[in-house]
Design a protein around this motif. Structure first.
Motif, PDB file in Angstrom:
ATOM      1  N   ASP A   1       0.908  -1.284   0.123  1.00 35.31           N
ATOM      2  CA  ASP A   1      -0.019  -0.141  -0.133  1.00 35.31           C
ATOM      3  C   ASP A   1       0.829   1.194   0.073  1.00 35.31           C
ATOM      4  OD1 ASP A   1      -2.738   1.159   2.160  1.00 35.31           O
ATOM      5  OD2 ASP A   1      -1.867   1.789   0.280  1.00 35.31           O
ATOM      6  N   PRO A   2       0.931   2.219  -1.115  1.00 33.37           N
ATOM      7  CA  PRO A   2       1.602   3.045  -1.098  1.00 33.37           C
ATOM      8  C   PRO A   2       1.138   4.304  -0.190  1.00 33.37           C
ATOM      9  CG  PRO A   2       0.208   3.194  -3.030  1.00 33.37           C
ATOM     10  CD  PRO A   2       0.073   1.945  -2.241  1.00 33.37           C
ATOM     11  N   PHE A   3      -0.117   4.198   0.489  1.00 36.25           N
ATOM     12  CA  PHE A   3      -0.612   4.914   1.203  1.00 36.25           C
ATOM     13  C   PHE A   3      -0.402   4.449   2.941  1.00 36.25           C
ATOM     14  CE2 PHE A   3      -1.919   7.918  -1.770  1.00 36.25           C
ATOM     15  CZ  PHE A   3      -2.216   7.286  -2.680  1.00 36.25           C
ATOM     16  N   GLN A   4       0.142   3.569   2.941  1.00 40.31           N
ATOM     17  CA  GLN A   4       0.432   3.086   4.490  1.00 40.31           C
ATOM     18  C   GLN A   4       1.196   3.974   5.246  1.00 40.31           C
ATOM     19  OE1 GLN A   4      -0.104   0.702   6.739  1.00 40.31           O
ATOM     20  NE2 GLN A   4       1.059  -0.974   5.843  1.00 40.31           N
ATOM     21  N   GLN A   5       0.799   4.374   6.530  1.00 40.46           N
ATOM     22  CA  GLN A   5       1.170   5.231   7.191  1.00 40.46           C
ATOM     23  C   GLN A   5       2.030   4.927   8.507  1.00 40.46           C
ATOM     24  OE1 GLN A   5      -1.399   8.722   8.361  1.00 40.46           O
ATOM     25  NE2 GLN A   5      -2.860   7.964   6.629  1.00 40.46           N
ATOM     26  N   LEU A   6       3.001   5.726   8.830  1.00 39.53           N
ATOM     27  CA  LEU A   6       4.046   5.362  10.063  1.00 39.53           C
ATOM     28  C   LEU A   6       3.359   6.057  11.208  1.00 39.53           C
ATOM     29  CD1 LEU A   6       7.408   6.281   8.024  1.00 39.53           C
ATOM     30  CD2 LEU A   6       6.618   4.053   8.499  1.00 39.53           C
ATOM     31  N   ALA A   7       3.804   4.740  12.189  1.00 44.56           N
ATOM     32  CA  ALA A   7       3.345   5.290  13.565  1.00 44.56           C
ATOM     33  C   ALA A   7       3.960   6.380  14.136  1.00 44.56           C
ATOM     34  CB  ALA A   7       3.449   4.190  14.456  1.00 44.56           C
ATOM     35  N   ARG A   8       5.285   6.585  13.757  1.00 44.41           N
ATOM     36  CA  ARG A   8       6.107   7.625  14.192  1.00 44.41           C
ATOM     37  C   ARG A   8       6.810   8.200  13.039  1.00 44.41           C
ATOM     38  NH1 ARG A   8      11.407   7.368  15.577  1.00 44.41           N
ATOM     39  NH2 ARG A   8      11.383   5.076  15.274  1.00 44.41           N
ATOM     40  N   VAL A   9       6.400   9.617  12.772  1.00 44.86           N
ATOM     41  CA  VAL A   9       6.975  10.337  11.628  1.00 44.86           C
ATOM     42  C   VAL A   9       8.314  10.816  11.841  1.00 44.86           C
ATOM     43  CG1 VAL A   9       6.145  12.413  10.090  1.00 44.86           C
ATOM     44  CG2 VAL A   9       4.482  11.162  11.415  1.00 44.86           C
ATOM     45  N   PRO A  10       9.275  10.016  10.811  1.00 44.71           N
ATOM     46  CA  PRO A  10      10.565  10.611  10.904  1.00 44.71           C
ATOM     47  C   PRO A  10      10.954  12.141  10.467  1.00 44.71           C
ATOM     48  CG  PRO A  10      10.114   9.468   8.955  1.00 44.71           C
ATOM     49  CD  PRO A  10       8.923   9.421   9.783  1.00 44.71           C
ATOM     50  N   ARG A  11      11.954  12.769  10.939  1.00 44.81           N
ATOM     51  CA  ARG A  11      12.134  14.110  10.729  1.00 44.81           C
ATOM     52  C   ARG A  11      12.451  14.309   9.096  1.00 44.81           C
ATOM     53  NH1 ARG A  11      16.160  17.232  11.473  1.00 44.81           N
ATOM     54  NH2 ARG A  11      17.395  15.403  12.241  1.00 44.81           N
ATOM     55  N   ASP A  12      13.084  13.223   8.726  1.00 46.95           N
ATOM     56  CA  ASP A  12      13.781  13.367   7.218  1.00 46.95           C
ATOM     57  C   ASP A  12      13.609  11.853   6.661  1.00 46.95           C
ATOM     58  OD1 ASP A  12      16.539  14.831   5.315  1.00 46.95           O
ATOM     59  OD2 ASP A  12      14.500  14.236   4.868  1.00 46.95           O
ATOM     60  N   GLY A  13      13.376  11.708   5.521  1.00 43.31           N
ATOM     61  CA  GLY A  13      13.451  10.595   4.755  1.00 43.31           C
ATOM     62  C   GLY A  13      14.729   9.792   4.590  1.00 43.31           C
TER      63      GLY A  13
END
Lengths: 133, 134, 662
Positions: free
Chosen positions: C144-156
């Protein structure tokens, strides 16, 4: 809770249903082609192919790829095939212009028909002539 | 079967046999067993220096890289099984401890894998931990 | 906002599912409203997937790292160009691109055929929607390209630096435009089988689609080879890697199909064969996508190992079963109109062309799948290396090239001795002469000599065709007019000849770079120079430089030929910070004659460096050949002023009328 996302879902769903359902509201006249039109298009296609083949053959003869004897042999063969196709096409045209294509009643919606139609004017479905049915 | 059908059939058979011959002779020259490191040790007796291809990881053990002679020496492993490897050639960019490697070559009588070819696989963008997801 | 993208995909799934059923039922029971509705579904799916693409692109451009995909494939420091390209830099995004192109094509095909092919369209739409369903299923339930992360990182994490190269940016889209394009001829083929309209109508309708798909696939494959050559730094452009082979397989059957349709159009032969070919091309496209993404065969291209394989295989099984069942059902109606009369005829040369191409396909498929087959049968993986592929494909490829010279000139039905002499005397003589010349000039490599002879022969036949044609078309005007008139009147034929010329160039490039490659390792101190081939390389200096995204060690190499200063090359070794990844930047000097290819293999603190140097003759001809192929294909595709199948006025009883045709 009416969030933006719920609103979007509802709107999209509605739009989809309307867009996909709309064709059912008008009977379309440009429906699937009838059996006769098929035969005519197929023959026209064949005719065009043969004409192109003759044209190519003529050019090949002029460029010297094909010699006189082969040329005459191949061309007469192509001409014969083309003549057959033309004859069949003439028969088709004759046949379709004089024949009423349909029976007295539309098989789908049962309205009475005058005859000579390829499609029912009410529901738009194709009508097969008694010969092809 | 008419005469020209027969001629056609013969022609096709000739082509197919030529293809078969090409494939067979090509294959016998360049097929290699594809093994893991434990399997190499298991079959050490039967292999006897035959050409093989082995997949494994670069271990943490010291890597020797002689730039002048382009000679690389490292230890390849898979779980507990280890095997030392010598390779002559350019050190691949992705080569580092922990990297997945595939080597082609043979095991010499001293138990060292002499590699004629060394490939590291293109790191998948997803090998790193993706992190917990919703 | 992100959720809109995910929602759009799920609605697209529903619409595509509806499209399949509406199409099939509407076609089987003759319900025009249902068919129209199915066609609308195709448009709706395109709209919905476009929405999802836009959402994904927006998230990419705004660095929305809530999305797992965005976080893994991009970061804040990437330039805009590569930021956009990272959309297809990973598994989910590249599948989205595949899907978007597919549904875009589906919508376009539907638009083009609103008034045409009405009997076929219900099934065409159904087939295309079914293919979309495969990718929609995987995108919703597996990757799923729209899968979300529980913790949003500052940078990819950012795109792998190996992929941050212009060639690598356009290589996947080109390939997909090619792979996906072959779904359209397949859909029409199934439509013809399902509806029973088995005349050549479906062939004419897909002629341009097939050419366009083939063109994109050809360009995609060449771009991949070029990228491997300039970026990966092993001195070559093709390694018979499983993923490379995966792209080649549908190309081989697609090329066979392109040629054999001509026989069906002109002689009504090979009808069953053509159906089988179009099914095979579609199947191999899907299969190739499966090979690349499932990780089932180890390759240097490996994407993540995933469970996607099952989806692909299941779909392939169903698709093949339905296709074969339909084909068998219509078998009685697919009889040839004419018979093959002689082994020495144009019909048979087309047949041999197909046999060789399919033979190559089989060999490459066999070699690629061998590890899996041997593991299944003998429990041990046996893999097949490059020599196998070369040994099989070089002779077959040369045989094909030879056929490309024979076929346009040999007679239909049965070639007489007179015909052979008239058409082949000059090309044969010319090719033997050129072989003798080459031998005299010192070319002794046997395979190279044979290859060059065949190239000369086929080129000779093309020149002869052009010369003869121009002589006829010239009339009183000049040769320039003659050329334009000739090509303009018969774009398909002469465009095809130009494509063959491009192929000859590629063969020449491959022959030169394979047979006469020079490879050497040099160890140089600062200021030292050494000879490689006819070049003298002088090592001046090694610099250390730090950039925003990476640090680099750059060697300055001055290149001389005899005493003439040619150029300065800068092979590098880089380390990209974000991914902690070293890369090698090849230094390349290209000329028509040869490529000088230098890799900085390593260096010591004293400044002593080790270089790996290749001299690759004629590589540029491969890329040049690609350009010529594009040109030739565009000519073949370009619509003629008159619709080519329009009625021409012919007096069938008077062949002399042809003389008046200016």
């Amino acid at each position: 809770m009416l969030t933006l996302d719920t609103l979007v879902i509802v709107l999209l769903a509605l739009a989809l249903v309307v867009f996909l359902g709309e064709p059912f509201l008008h009977p379309t006249v440009s429906a699937l082609s009838s059996g006769e039109e098929d035969a005519r298009t197929a023959l026209t296609l064949q005719k065009a192919t043969l004409y192109t083949a003759i044209h190519d053959l003529d050019f090949d003869f002029r460029t010297g790829k094909v010699d006189q004897q082969d040329y005459e042999e191949l061309r007469s063969q192509l001409e014969k095939e083309a003549a057959t196709v033309l004859r069949q096409l003439d028969q088709e045209t004759l046949h379709s212009s004089s024949m009423p294509a349909s029976q007295g009643q539309c098989p789908h919606c049962s309205i009475p028909l005058q005859g000579g139609e390829n499609y029912c004017p009410s529901c738009g479905s194709l009508l097969l002539s008694s010969k092809e049915a | 079967m008419t005469k020209h059908h027969l001629k056609l059939a013969i022609g096709i058979c000739v082509i197919l046999s030529a293809l078969g011959y090409l494939m067979f002779s090509g294959a016998t020259g360049s097929t290699v067993y594809f093994l893991t490191v434990p399997e190499v040790h298991e079959r050490a007796a039967t292999l006897q220096g035959a050409a093989i291809r082995v997949a494994g990881k670069v271990t943490e053990e010291p890597i020797e890289w002689d730039v002048r002679n382009l000679a690389l020496a490292f230890v390849m492993g898979d779980g507990a099984a280890r095997i030392p490897v010598h390779y002559k050639g350019v050190k691949p960019d992705m080569f580092r401890p922990g990297a997945d490697v595939i080597v082609e070559g043979h095991v010499n009588p001293q138990g060292v894998f002499v590699a004629s070819n060394l490939m590291t696989s293109c790191p998948s963008k997803y090998e790193e931990d993706k992190g917990p997801t919703l | 906002m992100i959720d809109i993208g995910a929602i759009a995909l799920r609605f697209a799934f529903v619409a595509a599912l509806y499209g399949v059923f509406a199409g099939v039922l509407g076609g089987c029971y003759g319900r025009p409203a249902l068919v129209r509705s199915a066609e609308r579904a195709a448009h709706a799916v395109f709209g919905l997937v476009s929405i999802a693409m836009i959402v994904l692109l927006y998230a990419l451009l705004t660095h929305d790292f809530r999305l797992q995909y965005i976080a893994s494939v991009s970061n804040r420091s990437m330039p805009l160009f590569y930021l956009i390209a990272s959309l297809w830099g990973g598994q989910e995004g590249s599948m989205m691109l595949w899907l978007w192109i597919l549904v875009g094509y589906s919508s376009l095909v539907t638009l083009q055929n609103q008034q045409r092919n009405r009997e076929l369209m219900p099934y065409v739409v159904a087939t295309l929607m079914a293919t979309s369903l495969l990718f929609l299923t995987m995108l919703i339930f597996a990757e799923d390209p729209f899968q979300q992360l529980a913790r949003v990182p500052r940078d990819g994490q950012g795109l792998n630096p190996l992929l941050q190269h212009p060639l690598m940016v356009i290589h996947p889209p080109n390939l997909y435009l090619g792979f996906v394009g072959f779904a359209v001829p397949f859909a029409f083929g199934l439509g013809a089988l399902a509806s029973g309209r088995l005349d050549n109508q479906w062939l004419y309708s897909v002629r341009r689609w097939t050419l366009v798909a083939w063109l994109f696939l050809t360009v995609g494959i060449l771009l991949g080879g070029q990228w491997a050559y300039v970026e990966l730094g092993w001195g070559g452009y093709w390694a018979w890697d499983p993923v490379e082979n995966a792209s080649l397989l549908p190309w081989l059957t697609g090329t066979a199909f392109l040629h054999s349709v001509m026989i069906q159009e002109k002689k009504g032969m090979l009808k069953v064969w053509n159906m089988a070919l179009v099914i095979a091309t579609y199947g191999l496209s899907i299969f190739g996508t499966f090979l690349t993404r499932s990780g089932v065969i180890s390759s240097v291209h490996a994407f993540a190992q995933s469970s996607l394989g099952n989806y692909f295989l299941l779909y392939l099984g169903i698709a093949l079963a339905i296709s074969v069942a339909l084909l068998l059902k219509r078998l009685p109606q697919l009889r040839s109109d004419h018979r093959l009369e002689s082994a020495l005829s144009r019909e048979s040369s087309f047949l041999f062309n197909n046999l060789f191409l399919v033979g190559m396909t089989f060999a490459v498929l066999w070699g690629t799948l061998f590890p899996i087959i041997s593991e299944a049968i003998r429990g041990v993986k046996i893999s097949v290396a490059a020599p196998f592929f070369n040994q099989v494909n070089v002779p077959l490829g040369l045989a094909l090239l030879f056929l490309a010279g024979v076929c346009p000139l040999i007679a239909w039905r049965k070639a007489s001795a007179k015909n052979l002499q008239r058409n082949f005397l000059y090309p044969f003589t010319w090719s033997l002469l050129s072989t003798a010349l080459l031998y005299a000039f010192g070319i002794r490599h046997v395979v190279a000599l044979i290859a060059l002879t065949v190239c000369a022969f086929t080129f000779g036949t093309v020149v002869l065709e052009f010369y003869r044609g121009m002589r006829v078309r010239r009339g009183n005007k000049g040769w320039g007019y003659a050329l334009f008139a000739l090509i303009g009147r018969n774009r398909r034929r002469y465009g095809g000849y130009i494509v063959h010329c491009g192929v000859i160039l590629i063969f020449l490039g491959i022959t030169g770079s394979s047979a006469y490659q020079i490879e050497e390792n040099l160890v140089l101190q600062r200021g030292e120079q050494q000879r490689v081939g006819h070049f003298t390389l002088q090592y001046d200096d090694l610099r250390h430089s730090i950039q925003a995204t990476h640090e680099a060690f750059i060697a300055t190499i001055r290149v001389r030929n005899a005493e003439k200063e040619l150029t300065t090359l800068y092979p590098e070794k880089r380390l990209y910070f974000a991914q902690n990844q070293p890369t090698t930047e090849v230094a390349l000097r290209t000329s028509l004659l040869e490529d000088l290819y230098i890799i900085l293999a390593g260096f010591e603190s004293s400044g002593t460096i080790t270089l790996k140097v290749f001299i690759n003759p004629l590589v540029a001809w491969i890329w040049l050949g690609g350009v010529v192929i594009v040109l030739g294909t565009l000519i073949a595709i370009w619509p003629e002023r008159r619709w080519p199948l329009q009625q021409r006025r012919y007096d069938l009883a008077a062949p002399a009328a042809a003389q008046q045709e200016a």
